[in-house]
Design a protein around this motif. Structure first.
Motif, PDB file in Angstrom:
ATOM      1  N   GLU A  54      -2.293   4.254  10.346  1.00  0.00           N
ATOM      2  CA  GLU A  54      -1.624   2.478  10.737  1.00  0.00           C
ATOM      3  C   GLU A  54      -1.198   2.420   9.554  1.00  0.00           C
ATOM      4  O   GLU A  54       0.661   1.819   9.692  1.00  0.00           O
ATOM      5  CB  GLU A  54      -2.624   2.384  10.847  1.00  0.00           C
ATOM      6  N   VAL A  55      -0.985   2.675   8.307  1.00  0.00           N
ATOM      7  CA  VAL A  55      -0.254   2.412   7.166  1.00  0.00           C
ATOM      8  C   VAL A  55       1.358   2.628   7.156  1.00  0.00           C
ATOM      9  O   VAL A  55       2.313   2.263   6.730  1.00  0.00           O
ATOM     10  CB  VAL A  55      -0.702   2.198   5.740  1.00  0.00           C
ATOM     11  N   SER A  69       3.347   1.832   9.675  1.00  0.00           N
ATOM     12  CA  SER A  69       3.900   0.997   9.876  1.00  0.00           C
ATOM     13  C   SER A  69       4.912   0.575   8.797  1.00  0.00           C
ATOM     14  O   SER A  69       5.954  -0.069   8.835  1.00  0.00           O
ATOM     15  CB  SER A  69       3.095  -0.352   9.413  1.00  0.00           C
ATOM     16  N   ALA A 129      -3.719  -6.690   5.378  1.00  0.00           N
ATOM     17  CA  ALA A 129      -3.416  -6.295   4.559  1.00  0.00           C
ATOM     18  C   ALA A 129      -5.025  -6.655   3.399  1.00  0.00           C
ATOM     19  O   ALA A 129      -5.658  -5.982   3.168  1.00  0.00           O
ATOM     20  CB  ALA A 129      -1.928  -6.370   3.816  1.00  0.00           C
ATOM     21  N   GLN A 132      -7.809  -5.302   5.804  1.00  0.00           N
ATOM     22  CA  GLN A 132      -7.529  -3.962   5.254  1.00  0.00           C
ATOM     23  C   GLN A 132      -8.013  -3.473   3.361  1.00  0.00           C
ATOM     24  O   GLN A 132      -9.317  -3.112   2.750  1.00  0.00           O
ATOM     25  CB  GLN A 132      -6.594  -3.614   4.958  1.00  0.00           C
ATOM     26  N   SER A 149      -3.022  -2.739  -1.698  1.00  0.00           N
ATOM     27  CA  SER A 149      -3.578  -3.411  -0.332  1.00  0.00           C
ATOM     28  C   SER A 149      -2.899  -5.006  -0.333  1.00  0.00           C
ATOM     29  O   SER A 149      -2.443  -5.523  -0.091  1.00  0.00           O
ATOM     30  CB  SER A 149      -4.513  -3.230   0.111  1.00  0.00           C
ATOM     31  N   LEU A 201       4.211   2.020  -0.628  1.00  0.00           N
ATOM     32  CA  LEU A 201       2.844   1.588   0.699  1.00  0.00           C
ATOM     33  C   LEU A 201       2.443   3.226   1.721  1.00  0.00           C
ATOM     34  O   LEU A 201       1.747   3.396   1.313  1.00  0.00           O
ATOM     35  CB  LEU A 201       2.976   0.851   1.320  1.00  0.00           C
ATOM     36  N   LYS A 202       3.617   3.621   1.604  1.00  0.00           N
ATOM     37  CA  LYS A 202       3.850   4.818   2.467  1.00  0.00           C
ATOM     38  C   LYS A 202       3.371   6.438   1.597  1.00  0.00           C
ATOM     39  O   LYS A 202       2.557   7.172   2.007  1.00  0.00           O
ATOM     40  CB  LYS A 202       4.844   5.564   3.519  1.00  0.00           C
ATOM     41  N   ALA A 226      -0.294   5.575   1.422  1.00  0.00           N
ATOM     42  CA  ALA A 226      -1.036   6.095   2.425  1.00  0.00           C
ATOM     43  C   ALA A 226      -0.863   7.621   2.785  1.00  0.00           C
ATOM     44  O   ALA A 226      -2.321   7.879   3.307  1.00  0.00           O
ATOM     45  CB  ALA A 226      -0.674   5.443   3.028  1.00  0.00           C
ATOM     46  N   GLY A 279      -0.854  -4.845  13.621  1.00  0.00           N
ATOM     47  CA  GLY A 279      -0.438  -3.943  12.005  1.00  0.00           C
ATOM     48  C   GLY A 279       1.351  -5.018  13.006  1.00  0.00           C
ATOM     49  O   GLY A 279       2.003  -4.863  13.575  1.00  0.00           O
TER      50      GLY A 279
END
Length: 634
Positions: free
Chosen positions: A478-479, A482, A511, A514, A565, A596-597, A600, A623
């Motif tokens: 999901e991250v 997103s 976040a 999470q 996060s 962040l990607k 992740a 999200g």
């Protein structure tokens, strides 16, 4: 006989415990043999008693001999005192008689009558009294109680001669012993005071003074003699009483026999009144070895000699010495005999006990250890018997314990086999789990409570881990999605900052949630790693090093994702607040979304290695992607 001392381990032998230096210098063959040691001690004791006995006997003999010698010296001194007193009394008597004024008359009858009166008043041993005058024609008798008047002295063979002279009035001299019709006498002479030409002569019989001598009474075979300066016997004590046959004879032919006379003369004028020669050789004086005491008679050249056989004088000393030696020999023999019997019995008992202990050492615990003795040896037998019985009991108990130990060992082997089997099963499950298969579980069979508890705790831990991993996997996807939405929709968000702000706020909230979940998952992984580490320590045969490292890496990655996060949440809030004011800041949001990607994607790769059940996977309930999709629909 063996006589060997075999001390137990950790104990010292009797010699080492009490001997010290003696045990060090004593040869081992002697130390090992009790009989030899006892014999040596016995010999030393016997020799010691012998030496002490002989020394004591010699000391007693010396003391007794000294006492006898002193006593015999006293006898000689007493005999000398008797003679001196006799001389002194006679000197005083003749001096007293010569001092009378009546001796100057020429009346012969009156003088004879006076002499008889004086003789009657003197002692009983007076033989005759004479008044003698020295004249030109010679020395003649003026008056006498036994000789005729005008008798020339040279014709009567008296001991006093015509050349007798005096240096002063009252002086007294004496003659030697000479024979008269009445027997042997000694003449004492003193000048008359009124005339130097006349002097009184009193003849004293030697019978009474000779009888007063006590040499024969002091010791059997003893006798006393008085010898003048010419070694002629003046007085000779006869054992039967009276005058002996040696009177007026030469004392000895000379040589060693006259040694007492020489030593007596050396005592004149000194402090010592008498002396003793304990041992004189047999000769013409006494036919056997004899003892002689001597004492000089002061005022004369005469010497008193007291003789006695050596055996009679020192017989008691010889008896003391003989009895002492015999007693010492008897004591030595007694010690030797009693010690030998005692030592033999003791050594025999010890040897018998040693042989029995050797049998015990060889394994024969049924040997008979008994003794009729009630002393220390008997108690030693009883102690060994008790020790044998205790040893048998300990062996029996040890055998029973061995059997019980064998049974316990068999049981332990069964338990060990079971534990090994279960450990292999658990190891296989943990290896599969470490490889990423979180669907495996440990089975419980109720055989071992500890193993069942380990399986239950492990299964529970894996359940939680499986859930967490599934949720992390879904979250990572999901991250990533997103991030893509954020990157592709940055331009639209710029135009609709308010919607972006709302979406970012929602992402921030998600976040935060999470982050909490990631931290919880990281803590669970840390706890799992600690439990696996303890299991590894308790079961070193299970190889889990790689799995532990993988779990540790995963826990670290989760912690970093949680940190990211948190940073993303802070940045999203900042972006949400600033989106309404400055759209230019969306570029920063895009760059952060791309970071962040990047985080992740690796997390998703790692979590993709784990195999989990589908029902445990986490479904992201909100999200940015969902929010954007809703906006697109609008």
């Amino acid at each position: 006989m063996s006589g060997q001392d075999t001390p137990l381990d950790g104990e010292s032998s009797g010699d080492d415990a009490s001997g010290g230096l003696l045990a060090t210098i004593t040869p081992d063959p002697i130390r090992r043999n009790f009989a030899l040691k006892f014999g040596i001690v016995l010999v030393v004791m016997a020799l010691s008693v012998g030496v002490v006995g002989i020394a004591a006997t010699e000391q007693v003999r010396t003391y007794t001999e000294t006492q006898v010698t002193d006593e015999y010296r006293g006898v000689a001194a007493q005999e000398g005192d008797i003679i001196e007193q006799w001389f002194e009394r006679n000197r005083l008597s003749v001096q007293f008689v010569s001092s009378s004024d009546g001796w100057t008359t020429d009346d012969t009858e009156d003088l004879r009558a006076e002499l008889r009166n004086r003789e009657a008043g003197l002692s009983a041993d007076v033989s005759s009294v004479h008044l003698v005058e020295r004249q030109i024609t010679g020395t003649n008798v003026v008056a006498s109680t036994s000789l005729s008047a005008d008798t020339n002295v040279s014709t009567v063979g008296r001991g006093w001669t015509a050349d007798t002279s005096f240096d002063r009035a009252g002086e007294v001299t004496h003659s030697g012993v000479y024979e008269t019709q009445t027997g042997p006498v000694v003449g004492f002479m003193s000048p008359v005071d009124a005339s130097q030409n006349r002097y009184i002569v009193i003849e004293y019989s030697v019978d009474s003074i000779t009888e007063s001598l006590q040499g024969s009474e002091r010791a059997e075979g003893g006798f006393t003699q008085v010898v003048n300066g010419s070694n002629v016997v003046m007085f000779d004590e006869s054992a039967e009483g009276g005058v002996g046959d040696e009177m007026l004879q030469q004392y000895a032919s000379g040589g060693e026999a006259t040694q007492p006379i020489s030593q007596a003369n050396d005592l004149r004028g000194g402090d010592q009144a008498a002396g003793v020669i304990a041992t004189m050789p047999a000769g013409d004086v006494v036919a056997e070895q004899y003892t002689v005491g001597f004492s000089p008679i002061e005022g004369t050249d005469w010497v008193v000699l007291v003789h006695a056989p050596y055996s009679a004088v020192f017989g008691f000393v010889q008896n003391v010495q003989l009895y002492g030696i015999v007693g010492t020999i008897v004591m030595v023999l007694l010690i030797g005999g009693v010690g030998a019997v005692l030592g033999y019995n003791t050594a025999t008992a010890i040897d018998r006990l040693t042989r029995k202990t050797e049998q015990m050492r060889e394994g024969d615990l049924d040997v008979d250890i008994s003794s009729s003795r009630i002393d220390n040896i008997g108690r030693l037998y009883d102690g060994f018997a008790d020790m044998r019985d205790a040893l048998k009991q300990q062996i029996n108990e040890a055998q029973r314990a061995q059997k019980e130990a064998e049974v316990s060992r068999a049981e332990a082997m069964e338990v060990n086999k079971y534990l090994q089997t279960k450990a292999e099963e658990f190891s296989e499950v943990m290896e599969a789990t470490a490889a990423g298969n979180l669907t495996r579980r440990m089975e419980t069979d109720g055989e071992n409570q500890a193993m069942d508890r380990i399986a239950s705790e492990f299964n529970g831990m894996i359940d939680e881990l499986e859930k967490t991993i599934g949720q992390l996997d879904s979250f990572a996807d999901e991250v990533a999605d997103s991030g893509d939405v954020v990157l592709t929709s940055a331009e639209s968000v710029r135009d609709a900052s308010e919607q972006v702000a709302e979406s970012v706020q929602k992402i921030s909230d998600d976040a935060y949630d999470q982050k909490e979940r990631l931290q919880t998952l990281s803590e669970d992984l840390d706890e799992l790693v600690e439990q696996l580490q303890r299991f590894q320590d308790e079961n070193p045969e299970v190889e889990m090093a790689d799995s532990l490292a993988a779990f540790q890496t995963t826990a670290t990655t989760l912690q970093e994702a949680a940190d990211t996060s948190e940073n993303m949440m802070a940045e999203s809030e900042t972006v949400a607040g600033a989106a309404e004011e400055q759209a230019a800041e969306l570029n920063e949001v895009s760059s952060r979304a791309e970071r962040l990607k990047r985080y992740a994607q690796p997390l998703g790769d790692i979590l993709g290695r784990f195999q989990t059940e589908a029902e445990h996977e986490f479904v992201f309930s909100g999200g940015p992607s969902q929010g954007l999709a809703e906006n697109d629909d609008n």
